[in-house]
Enzyme design. Structure first.
Site: not given
Ligand SMILES: [Zn+2]
Length: 229
Positions: A48-49, A99, A103, A194
């Site tokens: 993610d991210d 995503h 955010h 992450h």
């Molecule tokens: Zn995230």
């Protein structure tokens, strides 16, 4: 007394709504995926991210060196800032996921705002010609009413995960974090990690340990699309 009852009732509703927004099991509309039901030892690694210019290439090299294809849930904002990185992820055989754009939590917002978050991110991921399916994972895993309803209209599931561990826990080591992840995996698992920001040294150091440990247990890695295939 009546005000107290009203206050308590409201508190219970808020707590219930918050719990529902993060639920790994229940969602008001559309499909929710946390794991694919299967018996073969195949799993999906998801990140993610990002993408972040400082850390992406190291992560891609670890994956390439072990012949692993993964799925990257990127934010639209960072994808717009770094189109070359988005293209590199896709060109190296990985799947791209949406995503959200900024955010921000995608609950208690207007349909237009939520739709904007989804659409701008899809556009940033498609900008360099990526044509594969784009799975959706909300920031913080949270969704309540409008987001699942909008996605259900497109026939698009919410993809969460069934395996994670806390890489930011006090005194956490890459070895212990990797062991926790490995111990929780079962066939069809979707692992959340992450690895994109400076605070994530432990997770980045654990990545090769996780892949090697799962390979040693007979697991192979697939993108979400391949796992669902
Ligand atoms: Zn995230």
């Amino acid at each position: 007394m009546r005000w107290l009852a009203l206050f308590l009732g409201l508190a219970v509703c808020l707590a219930g709504g918050w719990g529902l927004s993060k639920s790994q099991r229940v969602q008001l509309f559309g499909d929710l995926i946390t794991r694919i039901e299967m018996s073969e030892p195949r799993i999906a690694l998801t990140f993610d991210d990002g993408p972040s210019p400082r850390f992406l290439s190291g992560v891609l090299d670890v994956l390439d060196g072990r012949d692993v294809r993964a799925t990257f849930f990127l934010t639209g904002q960072e994808a717009e800032q770094h189109p070359d990185l988005v293209a590199e992820i896709a060109n190296r055989g990985h799947q791209l996921g949406n995503h959200g754009y900024s955010h921000s939590r995608m609950i208690l917002r207007s349909p237009a705002w939520i739709e904007g978050e989804i659409d701008r991110t899809d556009a940033a991921l498609r900008a360099r010609g990526f044509e594969g399916a784009i799975p959706f994972r909300p920031p913080y895993g949270q969704r309540l009413i409008v987001l699942p309803w909008l996605l259900a209209r497109e026939g698009r599931p919410v993809v969460l995960w069934d395996v994670e561990a806390d890489d930011l826990a006090e005194g956490q080591t890459p070895e212990a974090y990797a062991q926790e992840i490995i111990a929780r995996v079962e066939p069809g698992s979707i692992i959340l990690m992450h690895v994109m920001y400076g605070s994530r040294d432990t997770a980045r150091a654990a990545l090769p340990l996780i892949i090697d440990g799962l390979h040693a247990r007979g697991y192979s890695f697939a993108t979400l699309a391949e796992l669902e295939g």
